[in-house]
Design a protein around this motif. Structure first.
Motif, PDB file in Angstrom:
ATOM      1  N   VAL A 138      -8.636 -16.074   0.467  1.00  0.00           N
ATOM      2  CA  VAL A 138      -9.418 -14.980   1.040  1.00  0.00           C
ATOM      3  C   VAL A 138      -8.835 -14.670   2.419  1.00  0.00           C
ATOM      4  CG1 VAL A 138     -11.170 -16.525   2.056  1.00  0.00           C
ATOM      5  CG2 VAL A 138     -11.744 -14.130   1.579  1.00  0.00           C
ATOM      6  N   PHE A 139      -8.731 -13.378   2.726  1.00  0.00           N
ATOM      7  CA  PHE A 139      -8.248 -12.920   4.028  1.00  0.00           C
ATOM      8  C   PHE A 139      -9.329 -12.065   4.672  1.00  0.00           C
ATOM      9  CE2 PHE A 139      -4.238 -13.844   2.042  1.00  0.00           C
ATOM     10  CZ  PHE A 139      -3.324 -14.078   3.055  1.00  0.00           C
ATOM     11  N   PHE A 140      -9.552 -12.262   5.967  1.00  0.00           N
ATOM     12  CA  PHE A 140     -10.507 -11.439   6.708  1.00  0.00           C
ATOM     13  C   PHE A 140     -10.121 -11.423   8.181  1.00  0.00           C
ATOM     14  CE2 PHE A 140     -12.175 -15.713   6.143  1.00  0.00           C
ATOM     15  CZ  PHE A 140     -12.560 -16.095   7.424  1.00  0.00           C
ATOM     16  N   ARG A 141     -10.806 -10.574   8.955  1.00  0.00           N
ATOM     17  CA  ARG A 141     -10.516 -10.434  10.382  1.00  0.00           C
ATOM     18  C   ARG A 141     -11.610 -11.065  11.236  1.00  0.00           C
ATOM     19  NH1 ARG A 141      -6.126  -7.716  10.831  1.00  0.00           N
ATOM     20  NH2 ARG A 141      -5.683  -6.076   9.342  1.00  0.00           N
ATOM     21  N   ASP A 142     -11.179 -11.570  12.383  1.00  0.00           N
ATOM     22  CA  ASP A 142     -12.143 -12.024  13.384  1.00  0.00           C
ATOM     23  C   ASP A 142     -12.417 -10.856  14.345  1.00  0.00           C
ATOM     24  OD1 ASP A 142     -10.144 -11.926  15.367  1.00  0.00           O
ATOM     25  OD2 ASP A 142     -10.159 -14.072  15.763  1.00  0.00           O
ATOM     26  N   PRO A 143     -13.291 -11.004  15.331  1.00  0.00           N
ATOM     27  CA  PRO A 143     -13.629  -9.896  16.227  1.00  0.00           C
ATOM     28  C   PRO A 143     -12.459  -9.398  17.083  1.00  0.00           C
ATOM     29  CG  PRO A 143     -15.222 -11.677  16.453  1.00  0.00           C
ATOM     30  CD  PRO A 143     -14.117 -12.174  15.577  1.00  0.00           C
ATOM     31  N   ASN A 144     -11.412 -10.203  17.209  1.00  0.00           N
ATOM     32  CA  ASN A 144     -10.239  -9.813  17.987  1.00  0.00           C
ATOM     33  C   ASN A 144      -9.242  -9.014  17.160  1.00  0.00           C
ATOM     34  OD1 ASN A 144     -10.821 -11.508  20.468  1.00  0.00           O
ATOM     35  ND2 ASN A 144     -10.854 -13.055  18.849  1.00  0.00           N
ATOM     36  N   GLY A 145      -9.456  -8.965  15.852  1.00  0.00           N
ATOM     37  CA  GLY A 145      -8.506  -8.304  14.962  1.00  0.00           C
ATOM     38  C   GLY A 145      -7.505  -9.255  14.340  1.00  0.00           C
TER      39      GLY A 145
END
Length: 163
Positions: A138-145
């Motif tokens: 699974v791939f996703f972003r944190d709040p920093n991008g």
């Protein structure tokens, strides 16, 4: 399968080879430090959404325990590295990215925990199906991008197995 690992002192004339039996050896924690402009939001995301524990902190940086590894965010005034993509098993994978290889149970729990709470890049899926490299990812972003990847193998010894 054993993977020979050259010791860091090899360049100084010492060349001990360490036998690494898959990933069953006692692996030392990895350290990664990244810039952020959103320290509070980053802390909330990693601690509340991902379940990290908070270590040392200051007004300019935070230490996080990311599945036993040290992840540090520093307020620097600069953002993430420029991103590119690479095709991997029919997906466009963001580069750079980082994450942790989890157990299958940990991976399922993490996917459950983040559903509806993160910006997904690649939904939970299986890639390289039917090969020694078969993995759930699974791939996703944190709040920093920053792009994060978390994966698991049915057999951890397949982590470095060729197809």
């Amino acid at each position: 399968m054993a993977y020979p690992v050259r010791h860091a002192n090899a360049k100084y004339g010492h060349d001990p080879v360490i036998e690494n039996k898959g990933i069953s050896v006692n692996i030392r924690p990895f350290h990664l430090a990244l810039p952020t402009a959103k320290l509070d939001e980053t802390q909330t995301f990693y601690c509340q959404t991902l379940g990290c524990t908070l270590g040392r902190t200051s007004s300019e940086w935070i230490d996080l325990n990311l599945f036993g590894h040290q992840l540090v965010f520093h307020v620097t005034g600069s953002g993430p590295l420029p991103e590119s993509h690479n095709p991997v098993d029919a997906h466009s994978v963001p580069i750079p990215h980082f994450g942790v290889v989890l157990t299958p149970d940990q991976h399922r729990e993490l996917c459950r925990r983040i559903t509806g709470k993160v910006e997904m890049i690649i939904e939970p899926s299986v890639r390289f199906e039917g090969t020694p490299g078969e993995q759930r990812t699974v791939f996703f972003r944190d709040p920093n991008g920053y792009a994060l990847e978390f994966k698991s193998f049915a057999n951890d010894n397949d982590l470095f197995a060729p197809f």
